[in-house]
Design an enzyme around this catalytic site. Structure first.
Site, PDB file in Angstrom:
ATOM      1  N   SER A  62      30.468  72.753  23.888  1.00 44.72           N
ATOM      2  CA  SER A  62      29.214  72.366  24.522  1.00 44.72           C
ATOM      3  C   SER A  62      28.477  73.521  25.159  1.00 44.72           C
ATOM      4  O   SER A  62      27.273  73.650  25.007  1.00 44.72           O
ATOM      5  CB  SER A  62      29.474  71.291  25.568  1.00 44.72           C
ATOM      6  OG  SER A  62      30.340  71.775  26.569  1.00 44.72           O
ATOM      7  N   CYS A  63      29.145  74.377  25.896  1.00 43.91           N
ATOM      8  CA  CYS A  63      28.422  75.363  26.703  1.00 43.91           C
ATOM      9  C   CYS A  63      29.174  76.665  26.725  1.00 43.91           C
ATOM     10  O   CYS A  63      30.309  76.722  27.185  1.00 43.91           O
ATOM     11  CB  CYS A  63      28.226  74.831  28.124  1.00 43.91           C
ATOM     12  SG  CYS A  63      27.720  76.102  29.277  1.00 43.91           S
TER      13      CYS A  63
END
Length: 259
Positions: free
Chosen positions: A112-113
């Site tokens: 995700s990040c």
């Protein structure tokens, strides 16, 4: 890195909706901030996340990361301001804090990040610099890249493309994580010694995409949907050309130069 491409012609003003002067508070994109999670007084991870409902976020992350195994192991939760974001402190038994601190260097996001897993907020902002002034890719070239992005779409994965001044694809990266896809494009460019004029990513624009593009000294970043206010703020500070493509329907320039 050597530049082996012809100079970029300035983009005609009418090709872009100019949002460079729009105040950050008026942006419609998602909110994100660095959220540092601490067990007692030890920072364990910093996430880039929306700054609402932080107690459930902290408890959920602590549980899924294995820092705690039960809710009642957290005696109290406090939130405080940092320079750029927020700090969420979980009061836990000292034994659990020590165990989590030993595991922290291994805790990195895989989808995700790209910034999640950093221990401190300062790590999230490290390495940023002001790029040399450089005009944004022409709208015609960017639309050519959008057509290539659609043609190369891989179901269930993000795609990142490195584009030359004409919008031709130089490098391609695909991954379940948008930041990983961008890393693949940047890595391939480093391996072949020819950086792209722009990168186009099949996602929204969050801070870590801006960071990676700036660190790679690529002048233009374009994404399919709206950037977060923090991404715009950092892009403006770094003179990065930041474009929202609205999934090919229109082009908005949030920072950088038209000519």
């Amino acid at each position: 890195m050597p530049m082996n491409m012809p100079p970029v012609s300035p983009a005609p003003v009418e090709e872009y909706t100019d949002r460079r002067d729009r105040p950050l508070r008026d942006l419609d994109g998602p909110r994100e901030m660095p959220i540092t999670l601490a067990l007692n007084d030890e920072a364990v991870a910093t996430l880039l996340a929306t700054p609402e409902s932080l107690e459930p976020l902290a408890i959920g992350h602590a549980f899924t990361a294995g820092w705690i195994t039960r809710r009642d192991q957290v005696a109290d939760i406090t939130v405080s301001r940092l320079r750029h974001g927020l700090r969420v402190r979980l009061g836990v038994p000292a034994r659990l804090a020590r165990q989590a601190a030993r595991r922290a260097p291994c805790e990195a996001s895989v989808s995700s990040c790209g910034a999640c897993g950093a221990l401190e907020e300062a790590e999230v902002m490290a390495g940023l610099t002001r790029l040399p002034p450089h005009p944004v890719l022409s709208g015609e070239a960017l639309r050519q890249g959008l057509a290539a992005l659609e043609a190369r779409h891989c179901r269930g994965q993000h795609t990142a493309l490195g584009l030359d001044a004409r919008g031709e694809v130089m490098t391609q990266g695909q991954d379940i994580g948008r930041h990983n896809a961008l890393d693949r494009v940047i890595g391939e460019s480093l391996l072949n010694g020819t950086p792209p004029e722009a990168v186009l990513v099949s996602s929204r624009c969050s801070l870590e995409l801006v960071q990676k593009t700036v660190r790679a000294h690529i002048p233009t970043l374009a994404t399919l949907s709206l950037p977060s206010a923090l991404a715009v703020e950092v892009a403006r500070a770094c003179e990065l050309n930041l474009v929202c493509c609205h999934r090919g329907r229109s082009l908005e320039l949030f920072s950088g130069r038209l000519s």
